[in-house]
Design an enzyme around this catalytic site. Sequence first.
Site, PDB file in Angstrom:
ATOM      1  N   HIS A 197      -8.920   6.307   2.356  1.00  0.00           N
ATOM      2  CA  HIS A 197      -9.705   6.905   3.862  1.00  0.00           C
ATOM      3  C   HIS A 197     -11.345   7.827   3.840  1.00  0.00           C
ATOM      4  O   HIS A 197     -11.482   8.343   4.428  1.00  0.00           O
ATOM      5  CB  HIS A 197      -8.661   7.150   4.846  1.00  0.00           C
ATOM      6  CG  HIS A 197      -8.738   6.968   6.289  1.00  0.00           C
ATOM      7  ND1 HIS A 197      -8.991   7.421   7.221  1.00  0.00           N
ATOM      8  CD2 HIS A 197      -8.568   5.372   6.644  1.00  0.00           C
ATOM      9  CE1 HIS A 197      -9.284   6.645   8.165  1.00  0.00           C
ATOM     10  NE2 HIS A 197      -8.436   5.663   8.011  1.00  0.00           N
ATOM     11  N   GLU A 253      -8.941   2.091  -1.571  1.00  0.00           N
ATOM     12  CA  GLU A 253      -9.586   1.443  -0.637  1.00  0.00           C
ATOM     13  C   GLU A 253     -10.543   2.185   0.028  1.00  0.00           C
ATOM     14  O   GLU A 253     -10.109   3.948  -0.166  1.00  0.00           O
ATOM     15  CB  GLU A 253      -8.334   1.148   0.305  1.00  0.00           C
ATOM     16  CG  GLU A 253      -8.893   1.052   1.731  1.00  0.00           C
ATOM     17  CD  GLU A 253      -7.855  -0.042   2.694  1.00  0.00           C
ATOM     18  OE1 GLU A 253      -8.322   0.615   3.739  1.00  0.00           O
ATOM     19  OE2 GLU A 253      -6.868  -0.152   2.007  1.00  0.00           O
ATOM     20  N   ARG A 259       1.050  -1.200  -0.058  1.00  0.00           N
ATOM     21  CA  ARG A 259       0.253   0.109  -0.070  1.00  0.00           C
ATOM     22  C   ARG A 259       1.046   1.467  -0.157  1.00  0.00           C
ATOM     23  O   ARG A 259       1.996   1.488   1.194  1.00  0.00           O
ATOM     24  CB  ARG A 259      -1.083  -0.449   1.276  1.00  0.00           C
ATOM     25  CG  ARG A 259      -2.030   1.096   1.510  1.00  0.00           C
ATOM     26  CD  ARG A 259      -3.145   1.615   2.276  1.00  0.00           C
ATOM     27  NE  ARG A 259      -1.994   1.871   3.509  1.00  0.00           N
ATOM     28  CZ  ARG A 259      -2.681   2.779   4.968  1.00  0.00           C
ATOM     29  NH1 ARG A 259      -3.810   1.983   4.631  1.00  0.00           N
ATOM     30  NH2 ARG A 259      -2.239   3.350   5.231  1.00  0.00           N
ATOM     31  N   ASP A 314      -5.379   3.692  -0.262  1.00  0.00           N
ATOM     32  CA  ASP A 314      -5.957   4.132   0.761  1.00  0.00           C
ATOM     33  C   ASP A 314      -6.597   5.379   0.618  1.00  0.00           C
ATOM     34  O   ASP A 314      -6.500   6.696   0.911  1.00  0.00           O
ATOM     35  CB  ASP A 314      -5.759   3.556   2.389  1.00  0.00           C
ATOM     36  CG  ASP A 314      -7.762   3.951   3.085  1.00  0.00           C
ATOM     37  OD1 ASP A 314      -8.336   4.214   2.504  1.00  0.00           O
ATOM     38  OD2 ASP A 314      -7.180   2.876   4.233  1.00  0.00           O
ATOM     39  N   GLU A 356     -13.668  -1.739   6.238  1.00  0.00           N
ATOM     40  CA  GLU A 356     -12.869  -2.104   7.497  1.00  0.00           C
ATOM     41  C   GLU A 356     -14.048  -1.625   8.522  1.00  0.00           C
ATOM     42  O   GLU A 356     -13.371  -2.137   9.628  1.00  0.00           O
ATOM     43  CB  GLU A 356     -11.568  -1.387   7.679  1.00  0.00           C
ATOM     44  CG  GLU A 356     -11.570   0.098   7.800  1.00  0.00           C
ATOM     45  CD  GLU A 356      -9.984   0.553   7.740  1.00  0.00           C
ATOM     46  OE1 GLU A 356     -10.143   1.193   8.258  1.00  0.00           O
ATOM     47  OE2 GLU A 356      -8.570   0.310   6.314  1.00  0.00           O
ATOM     48  N   GLU A 377      -4.011  -7.457   5.238  1.00  0.00           N
ATOM     49  CA  GLU A 377      -3.387  -6.093   5.140  1.00  0.00           C
ATOM     50  C   GLU A 377      -2.854  -7.012   6.510  1.00  0.00           C
ATOM     51  O   GLU A 377      -3.269  -7.345   7.577  1.00  0.00           O
ATOM     52  CB  GLU A 377      -4.096  -5.184   5.364  1.00  0.00           C
ATOM     53  CG  GLU A 377      -3.139  -4.099   6.187  1.00  0.00           C
ATOM     54  CD  GLU A 377      -4.361  -2.823   6.592  1.00  0.00           C
ATOM     55  OE1 GLU A 377      -3.435  -1.340   6.701  1.00  0.00           O
ATOM     56  OE2 GLU A 377      -5.939  -3.566   6.924  1.00  0.00           O
ATOM     57  N   TYR A 432      -3.451  11.533   5.882  1.00  0.00           N
ATOM     58  CA  TYR A 432      -3.008   9.892   7.227  1.00  0.00           C
ATOM     59  C   TYR A 432      -1.710   9.209   5.822  1.00  0.00           C
ATOM     60  O   TYR A 432      -2.441   8.859   4.507  1.00  0.00           O
ATOM     61  CB  TYR A 432      -4.567   9.833   6.223  1.00  0.00           C
ATOM     62  CG  TYR A 432      -5.197   8.638   6.744  1.00  0.00           C
ATOM     63  CD1 TYR A 432      -4.993   7.897   8.131  1.00  0.00           C
ATOM     64  CD2 TYR A 432      -4.687   7.598   5.396  1.00  0.00           C
ATOM     65  CE1 TYR A 432      -5.187   6.314   7.924  1.00  0.00           C
ATOM     66  CE2 TYR A 432      -5.333   6.021   5.873  1.00  0.00           C
ATOM     67  CZ  TYR A 432      -5.034   5.170   6.900  1.00  0.00           C
ATOM     68  OH  TYR A 432      -5.549   4.160   7.027  1.00  0.00           O
ATOM     69  N   ARG A 481     -13.526  -5.401   3.279  1.00  0.00           N
ATOM     70  CA  ARG A 481     -12.271  -5.458   4.176  1.00  0.00           C
ATOM     71  C   ARG A 481     -12.905  -5.691   5.560  1.00  0.00           C
ATOM     72  O   ARG A 481     -12.169  -5.196   6.315  1.00  0.00           O
ATOM     73  CB  ARG A 481     -11.503  -3.999   3.855  1.00  0.00           C
ATOM     74  CG  ARG A 481     -11.195  -3.905   2.688  1.00  0.00           C
ATOM     75  CD  ARG A 481     -10.044  -2.783   2.317  1.00  0.00           C
ATOM     76  NE  ARG A 481      -8.890  -3.181   3.351  1.00  0.00           N
ATOM     77  CZ  ARG A 481      -8.183  -2.976   4.413  1.00  0.00           C
ATOM     78  NH1 ARG A 481      -9.728  -1.769   4.657  1.00  0.00           N
ATOM     79  NH2 ARG A 481      -6.927  -2.760   4.670  1.00  0.00           N
ATOM     80  N   TRP A 531     -12.154  11.954   8.579  1.00  0.00           N
ATOM     81  CA  TRP A 531     -10.612  11.329   8.950  1.00  0.00           C
ATOM     82  C   TRP A 531     -10.592  10.478   8.008  1.00  0.00           C
ATOM     83  O   TRP A 531      -9.325  10.216   7.525  1.00  0.00           O
ATOM     84  CB  TRP A 531     -10.411  11.712  10.103  1.00  0.00           C
ATOM     85  CG  TRP A 531      -9.529  10.208  10.436  1.00  0.00           C
ATOM     86  CD1 TRP A 531      -7.478  11.808  10.466  1.00  0.00           C
ATOM     87  CD2 TRP A 531      -8.465   9.668  10.443  1.00  0.00           C
ATOM     88  NE1 TRP A 531      -6.732  10.619  10.966  1.00  0.00           N
ATOM     89  CE2 TRP A 531      -7.122   9.669  10.819  1.00  0.00           C
ATOM     90  CE3 TRP A 531      -8.665   8.562  11.034  1.00  0.00           C
ATOM     91  CZ2 TRP A 531      -6.107   8.373  11.124  1.00  0.00           C
ATOM     92  CZ3 TRP A 531      -8.209   8.062  11.139  1.00  0.00           C
ATOM     93  CH2 TRP A 531      -7.113   7.032  11.164  1.00  0.00           C
TER      94      TRP A 531
END
Length: 406
Positions: free
Chosen positions: A216, A240, A151, A214, A266, A343, A163, A287, A406
């Site tokens: 996010h 992601e 990643r 990612d 996630e 991951e 991030y 995920r 975030w």
Amino acid sequence: MLLPVRIVDARVIVTCPGRNFVTLKIVTDEGVTGVGDATLNGRELSVAAYLTEHVIPTLIGRDPARIEDTWQYLYRGAYWRRGPVTMSAIAAVDTALWDIKGKVAGLPVYQLLGGRSREGVTVYGHANGDTVDDVLTAVASYVDLGYRAIRVQTGIPGLPVTYGVGKDKLFYEPADAAIPTESAWSTERYLSFIPSVFARVREEFGPTLKLLHDVHHRLTPIEAARLGRSLEPYALTWMEDPVPAELQEGFRLIRQHTTTPIAVGEVFNTIWDCEQLIREQLIDYIRATVVHAGGITHLRRIFDLAALHHVRSGSHGATDLSPVCMAAALHLDLAIPNFGLQEYMRHTPATDEVFPHGYHFADGYLHPSEAPGLGVDIDEDLAAKYPYRPASLPVNRLEDGTMHNW
């Protein structure tokens, strides 16, 4: 007539060997123990209290072999279903019971799930840096370690922090203060810069290395579609969390504009959080993870649904998952037919000492322990030397001060 085995003790262990973990240990009247991860990053004590006050009293006297019945009891019996606190607590119980069942059977848990579907579990690491040159150095270090998938996250010019970019290249932990720190975000800066990063990475490392990124949850569907299209020349394995997943039909718009694969989940807690995304084939990788999605029992249901719709697994595996959860994930990863990636953020040496485990990394793959059960435990005496330390995840604002994801 032999009396059935019963649960006689269960206790919650909170420890902080560099970051906070919540672990449930269940003990049977035959002295067999099982462990489960109940860590919810930034809200750890909520799950610890839920387990201590509401769940553990109901476990004493139950048959530990009745995993499905116990899962249904804790899920249906609570009435106030779902949510990260409830499902993390259920996950801890479920994982601990699978650990016990494996020990009683004398088999590693993956054998109880149907045995191997592959020889090893392909994992990806996190390469990050403040600059593109830093990122290239980080990617090279992971390649040297044997990783087959990486990643890539980078600092964005004009933003003080970004991030995914940590001070330590192997042990990134975003929960950094008792009161959440604030960072600034610019979608325009981000969208204009990220494609050039992957152009450099592909130029340096060639076409076959699996690359991931990612987002996010920070974009709108049309912004995510734009990003996905701009990244198509670099053949990412996945993009992601491009948008917040509460509005699942937003993923249709992304699908209409890009062939870059999408991974999400996630923060999902149940099969109902991802049912539409899977059924309509709006994502490519799911995920969800053992600790946040109700344990091995429920995550297997999610993966089985995904298998029917050409969706593969890509479970979350950041440092807020303890080695207990990582071990459980590996047993499930090894058994399911539709595994994609796992991951794998390495834990600190202190964490590894508190949670002795038998899984190991070799040549880009993680291998679960062959010991009965999960092959992981918690050293309670050592855990007690690392008391809980309040730590919250950051919050994010746009450059004009508006709250943002975030």
